[in-house]
Design a protein around this motif. Structure first.
Motif, short mmCIF file in Angstrom:
data_model
loop_
_atom_site.label_atom_id
_atom_site.label_comp_id
_atom_site.label_asym_id
_atom_site.label_seq_id
_atom_site.Cartn_x
_atom_site.Cartn_y
_atom_site.Cartn_z
N ASN A 185 0.82 -1.23 0.00
CA ASN A 185 0.00 0.00 0.00
C ASN A 185 0.85 1.27 0.00
O ASN A 185 0.35 2.35 0.30
N PHE A 186 2.12 1.11 -0.30
CA PHE A 186 3.02 2.27 -0.23
C PHE A 186 2.62 3.33 -1.27
O PHE A 186 2.39 3.03 -2.43
N TYR A 190 6.36 9.64 -1.53
CA TYR A 190 7.79 9.67 -1.23
C TYR A 190 8.62 9.25 -2.44
O TYR A 190 9.69 8.63 -2.29
N PRO A 238 9.58 11.92 12.61
CA PRO A 238 8.77 11.53 13.76
C PRO A 238 8.12 10.16 13.61
O PRO A 238 8.08 9.60 12.51
N GLN A 239 7.59 9.69 14.71
CA GLN A 239 6.96 8.37 14.74
C GLN A 239 5.83 8.29 13.70
O GLN A 239 5.04 9.22 13.56
N ILE A 279 5.87 8.41 10.50
CA ILE A 279 5.98 9.24 9.29
C ILE A 279 6.32 8.37 8.07
O ILE A 279 6.19 8.81 6.93
N GLY A 280 6.79 7.13 8.31
CA GLY A 280 7.05 6.21 7.18
C GLY A 280 8.51 5.90 6.94
O GLY A 280 8.89 5.55 5.81
N LYS A 281 9.34 5.97 7.97
CA LYS A 281 10.78 5.69 7.79
C LYS A 281 11.00 4.22 7.43
O LYS A 281 11.70 3.90 6.48
N THR A 282 10.34 3.34 8.21
CA THR A 282 10.49 1.90 7.95
C THR A 282 9.92 1.56 6.58
O THR A 282 10.51 0.80 5.80
N ALA A 283 8.74 2.15 6.29
CA ALA A 283 8.10 1.86 5.01
C ALA A 283 9.01 2.32 3.85
O ALA A 283 9.16 1.61 2.85
N ARG A 338 15.09 -2.34 17.07
CA ARG A 338 14.17 -1.71 18.02
C ARG A 338 14.26 -2.35 19.42
O ARG A 338 13.97 -1.72 20.41
N ARG A 378 13.93 7.75 14.89
CA ARG A 378 13.09 8.94 15.18
C ARG A 378 13.96 10.12 15.59
O ARG A 378 13.56 11.26 15.48
N LEU A 428 3.57 12.90 3.97
CA LEU A 428 3.18 12.69 2.56
C LEU A 428 2.64 13.99 1.97
O LEU A 428 2.03 14.80 2.67
N PRO A 474 1.46 9.27 7.73
CA PRO A 474 0.66 8.13 7.26
C PRO A 474 0.06 7.30 8.39
O PRO A 474 -1.06 6.82 8.26
N LEU A 475 0.77 7.16 9.50
CA LEU A 475 0.22 6.37 10.61
C LEU A 475 -1.06 7.04 11.12
O LEU A 475 -2.10 6.39 11.26
N LYS A 486 -3.91 6.84 8.59
CA LYS A 486 -4.52 5.50 8.52
C LYS A 486 -5.47 5.27 9.70
O LYS A 486 -6.55 4.73 9.53
N1 ATP Z 1 4.42 6.03 2.04
C1 ATP Z 1 3.49 5.31 2.67
N2 ATP Z 1 2.39 4.87 2.00
C2 ATP Z 1 1.44 4.17 2.65
N3 ATP Z 1 1.50 3.82 3.93
C3 ATP Z 1 2.56 4.22 4.63
C4 ATP Z 1 3.60 4.98 4.04
N4 ATP Z 1 4.53 5.24 4.97
C5 ATP Z 1 4.10 4.65 6.09
N5 ATP Z 1 2.92 4.05 5.89
C6 ATP Z 1 2.16 3.32 6.90
O1 ATP Z 1 2.11 4.10 8.10
C7 ATP Z 1 2.39 3.30 9.24
C8 ATP Z 1 3.65 3.81 9.93
O2 ATP Z 1 4.74 3.67 9.03
P1 ATP Z 1 6.21 3.28 9.51
O3 ATP Z 1 6.16 2.15 10.46
O4 ATP Z 1 7.04 3.13 8.30
O5 ATP Z 1 6.60 4.59 10.30
P2 ATP Z 1 7.96 4.91 11.03
O6 ATP Z 1 8.34 6.29 10.67
O7 ATP Z 1 8.93 3.84 10.75
O8 ATP Z 1 7.50 4.88 12.55
P3 ATP Z 1 8.36 4.52 13.86
O9 ATP Z 1 9.05 5.78 14.28
O10 ATP Z 1 7.33 4.07 14.84
O11 ATP Z 1 9.31 3.44 13.51
C9 ATP Z 1 2.49 1.87 8.73
O12 ATP Z 1 1.24 1.27 8.82
C10 ATP Z 1 2.86 2.02 7.27
O13 ATP Z 1 2.42 0.96 6.50
#
Ligand code: ATP
Ligand code: MG
Length: 464
Positions: A119-120, A123, A145-146, A148-152, A178, A270, A294, A325-326, A329
């Motif tokens: 579902n990405f 970015y 920040p938490q 925001i989609g870093k892992t994604a 983690r 973060r 986003l 995005p978190l 959603k």
């Molecule tokens: N570009 C994106 N498109 C769609 N969904 C996204 C995107 N980026 C993040 N998400 C969704 O938002 C949620 C949080 O994303 P993610 O875990 O990547 O955030 P993070 O920045 O790594 O957070 P943390 O600081 O907790 O590690 C997840 O459900 C992820 O699938």
């Protein structure tokens, strides 16, 4: 690797280079080197009849010369075991890599499981930019920040690198840190994954050397996800950037950045690591990507997927949560399940919501046992108050406000406080006409105003 395997490997090399296996005298030389015993003892142990002088001056040097040529480094009796262990690491992995590179349609080997990127959205420029950086063998630090989609984003990059055969990455290693592994635990884990032999109780230094050697030999992409744990609860006054059990990560990252040849590292966190900023600024192969949410169009896709109504209300919501995005959603799900998909109803009834994972993090951040100082909390409270009338405020406005509470704070001290809060993604910095302005996310502002655990009140009171 044991002695038998070592002998088999050397025999293969000897067969390939000289057309014959090791002679019995050469075998004794290898045995003595492997067991780290003298030639005389080795001869006795293996009930042979050679003179120690023959092994030392003729048989041994023949093998060392053969292996030095094969491995391109100096091999002697003293070094033999270490060199063999490093050079003839897990042959099955080496063979797999060789088979892979012989096949033009092959994909790199992946260790670890990145999250699904089905579902990405959005970015796009960051993904492109990171792929270009990896092509140039650079290392990337992704912060923000938490939620925001870093892992994604990191998972998206791995997916792209894995599917594009011309990126020539041989191995991707996805590793969440983690859970806070100590460096030696992490290194042992990585070595284990890659099939690099190491003795139990190996020092951090030895493990680092083995890993770096592997990274130089094979083009790897190592992703370390969730690295904020390494600096969590670090007091601002501490001399090291990393928290107590993790202080050796700093030199490790520095070594990886400077020493690992064609391989690359991606770290997500973060918190911004100031030593990475130093590495970047001093011209090392270390890049920093900050994720800030986003873009409007991309964020709308998240609402579209949940078939939300009242499209005209979407921009307000996306803006309010800075395209996180978190948060989007969580909101989309709430609008669909509780408000029948009506964004207008949600906006009318609901004020700012704090998603559960964020609430947990904020409870931790503000708790009395956290590293957030009373003054940092006070500065955030001031900012929250100022934001009742402004979208963002300048540094001078914060300073004036603090002074109006008759609290002396040196300009330098306040600057340090503010930049530390920015680095930890607790306040946001924007540029307005090239001047820094600061603001709080609506979620943090709501937390400060509601103060659900009373932590904010406690900290602020002890300053005022
Ligand atoms: N570009 C994106 N498109 C769609 N969904 C996204 C995107 N980026 C993040 N998400 C969704 O938002 C949620 C949080 O994303 P993610 O875990 O990547 O955030 P993070 O920045 O790594 O957070 P943390 O600081 O907790 O590690 C997840 O459900 C992820 O699938
Ligand atoms: Mg993450």
């Amino acid at each position: 690797m044991n002695l038998e395997q070592a002998l088999t490997s050397i025999n293969k090399i000897s067969q390939a280079r000289r057309g014959k296996e090791l002679t019995p005298g050469e075998r004794i030389a290898v045995l003595a080197a492997w067991e780290k015993i003298g030639y005389e003892e080795a001869i006795k142990l293996y009930r042979e009849n050679f003179s120690p002088n023959y092994i030392s001056c003729r048989a041994g040097p023949g093998v060392w010369k053969l292996l030095s040529k094969e491995f391109g480094c100096r091999v002697t009796k003293t070094h033999l075991k270490t060199v063999l262990e490093n050079m003839l690491q897990d042959t099955s992995l080496t063979e797999q890599i060789q088979a892979n590179s012989a096949n033009p349609d092959s994909v790199p080997i992946l260790f670890g499981v990145p999250p699904d990127t089905g579902n990405f959205v959005g970015y796009r420029s960051q993904v492109q930019h990171c792929i270009r950086l990896l092509r140039d063998h650079r290392n990337i630090f992704i912060d923000g920040p938490q939620g925001i989609g870093k892992t994604a984003l990191a998972a998206r990059i791995v997916e792209r690198v894995m599917s594009k055969t011309n990126e020539s990455i041989e191995i991707c290693i996805w590793k969440s840190i983690r859970y806070g592994p100590l460096l030696d635990e992490l290194l042992a884990d990585l070595a284990d994954m890659l099939g690099i032999p190491f003795g139990t109780g190996s020092s951090v230094n030895k493990l680092q050397n083995l890993l770096i050697r592997f990274f130089r030999k094979h083009r790897c992409l190592l992703v370390l996800d969730g690295a904020e744990i390494l600096q969590q609860d670090q007091q601002q006054s501490a001399w090291d950037y990393y928290s107590e059990p993790y202080t050796d990560y700093g030199p490790f990252f520095r070594r990886l950045v400077n020493d690992q040849g064609n391989s690359s590292l991606i770290v997500t966190s973060r918190t911004r690591f100031l030593d990475w900023s130093d590495l970047h600024e001093s011209g090392n192969a270390a890049e920093i990507i900050r994720l800030e949410g986003l873009a409007q169009d991309d964020a709308e896709t998240i609402f579209e997927e949940q078939s939300l109504k009242d499209r005209h209300c979407w921009p307000a919501l996306i803006n309010k949560y800075h395209g996180n995005p978190l948060m989007l959603k969580v909101i989309a799900k709430r609008v669909r399940t509780i408000y029948g998909g009506s964004t207008a109803d949600f906006l009318r009834v609901q004020s700012t919501i704090i998603a559960d994972p964020l609430l947990l993090t904020l409870n931790h951040e503000f708790s009395p046992s956290s590293s957030m100082s009373e003054f940092e909390c006070f500065a955030m409270k001031i900012l929250a108050d100022l934001m009742k009338e402004h979208d963002s405020v300048s540094y001078e406005e914060i300073l004036q406000n603090i002074e109006s509470h008759s609290l002396f704070r040196s300009t330098d001290g306040l600057l340090r406080t503010v930049s530390s809060l920015v680095n930890r993604s607790l306040i946001e910095e924007t540029k307005v006409e090239r001047k820094s302005k600061f603001r709080l996310s609506s979620v943090i502002r709501k937390y400060i105003e509601q103060d659900p655990q009373g932590f904010v009140g406690q900290k602020v009171q002890s300053v005022a």
